[in-house]
Design a protein around this motif. Structure first.
Motif: not given
Lengths: 185, 185, 185
Positions: C31, C37, C33-34, C41, C144-145
């Motif tokens: 994704k 993130g 992300l930074d 996660v 969002q998977e």
């Protein structure tokens, strides 16, 4: 009299779990999942609302950890869905009906359980609505769909109205036998 | 002194719920939901972070089941959003501001509640961050968006820093009046 | 003997958290992300299954609020993932392996914790499966998977079978030392 109501509530609970599990199987069918996926989504939908209700109230361990027959019911409905869902002509219409039936049953069961756990009447209405709506919300979130409840708002309104009517009759008319209040809710 | 701080925390809590509910209404507006959808998403966003915090700590029944005024606040903000959100020129910018304000308020409130519940300082920082971020995460998950917090990481960092600063001042400087620590957090 | 098993379970738990956190970092990498993130996660994936298990059982405050070393582990794995994930040739294959390893470890740890908390054997199997699968489900929902577990059902089956085997040996063969049951589970 009270025992008869409790037995009726038990059957309504069973019915609510079964139709929600069926709605989960219908969404699993839209997503073309395998049998295990059907059972998982059926269980998440069937138990989701009641689990959130129990967690919010602090009623733990949650109800299905003491009810192997409910776990078996969800698994059976999920598997049956795997073999039968493709036979249904309009699966989306079936989903709407299953969701509506589940909402009606669960709004009443959830409100009754919240009252029994000592919740205030307005909180019982809220928890009835949560019980009725969160199974479907979890189902749609896990399956990556915009929750049905946000697209068809009439359902949430109906759940809240059903729970409110049940609580009002249950508490506001103490002279009535519980069964009468229940039938009207 | 302590009573004044508690009252201030109560107002901050109210403010945090209101701006998070508003952020929920803004996302509901992006998704073109109906009024009931606005209220649902406003409530999930406004109560989400605090509910997760209470569940993780075992503080049940969760806070909003004893606070009808907060439920009314969320519903009112959600409905106001339904009638007013389309009047806002840049809804995404408004969402970022509402999220930032909510994060700041909730990081402090969440950390204070965790400390009061007996959590260790580092756990209080963590719970402040969870309280501040999970309302928005639940809002975005239910509305099928990649959580804002994962796209704008500065927010999570700000929430953690705010909670850490508050906890440090609250515990590390016992000679200071609580209010001073609070003002700095 | 019991102490040796407890120590082994502690290591398995640590291993399960680490590989799930790594799987979270791999999805964060997909994704783009930074760093924050990645850590978020990784923590949601590493702690998700065990948190859901603790909430369902009513074991609160949840385990990681008393385990700063586990929080540090998740953060470290998340950050390491940020700097190293792009070096992995096939990130999806690595994700499948991390998920499979985490499922195996967590199914056993979750079942053991459920038994220790007084759960019935069938409920312990269920909770082992929940512990093993919900970290990945939460990771995928937040990112969002469509949950991996719904696309690769063999994993859920393996987790349930592992938890069932462990519980069967642990309870059905009381004459065996606990370590033997454990090794076979």
């Amino acid at each position: 009299m009270g025992a008869a109501l409790d037995r009726l509530l038990g059957w309504l609970d069973l019915g609510g779990i079964a139709v929600f599990a069926a709605s989960g199987a219908l969404v699993a069918s839209r997503k073309r999942l395998d049998p295990v996926g059907f059972v998982l989504v059926a269980a998440i939908t069937g138990f989701g609302g009641g689990t959130v209700r129990d967690l919010l109230l602090g009623r733990t361990p949650v109800f299905w950890l003491a009810a192997p027959e409910l776990v078996g019911l969800c698994a059976a409905v999920g598997l049956a869905g795997y073999f039968a869902a493709h036979l249904i002509e309009s699966r989306f219409r079936a989903l709407l009906w299953a969701d509506a039936a589940g909402l009606a049953l669960y709004a009443v069961v959830g409100a009754e359980i919240a009252l029994a756990a000592g919740a205030d009447p307005w909180a019982a209405v809220l928890l009835g609505t949560v019980t009725a709506t969160f199974g479907g919300i979890l189902r749609d979130v896990v399956c990556q769909e915009l929750p049905l409840i946000l697209r068809r708002e009439i359902y949430a309104t109906a759940a809240a109205a059903g729970a409110a009517g049940f609580v009002a009759l249950r508490l506001g008319l103490p002279a009535l036998p519980r069964e009468a209040a229940f039938a009207a809710g």
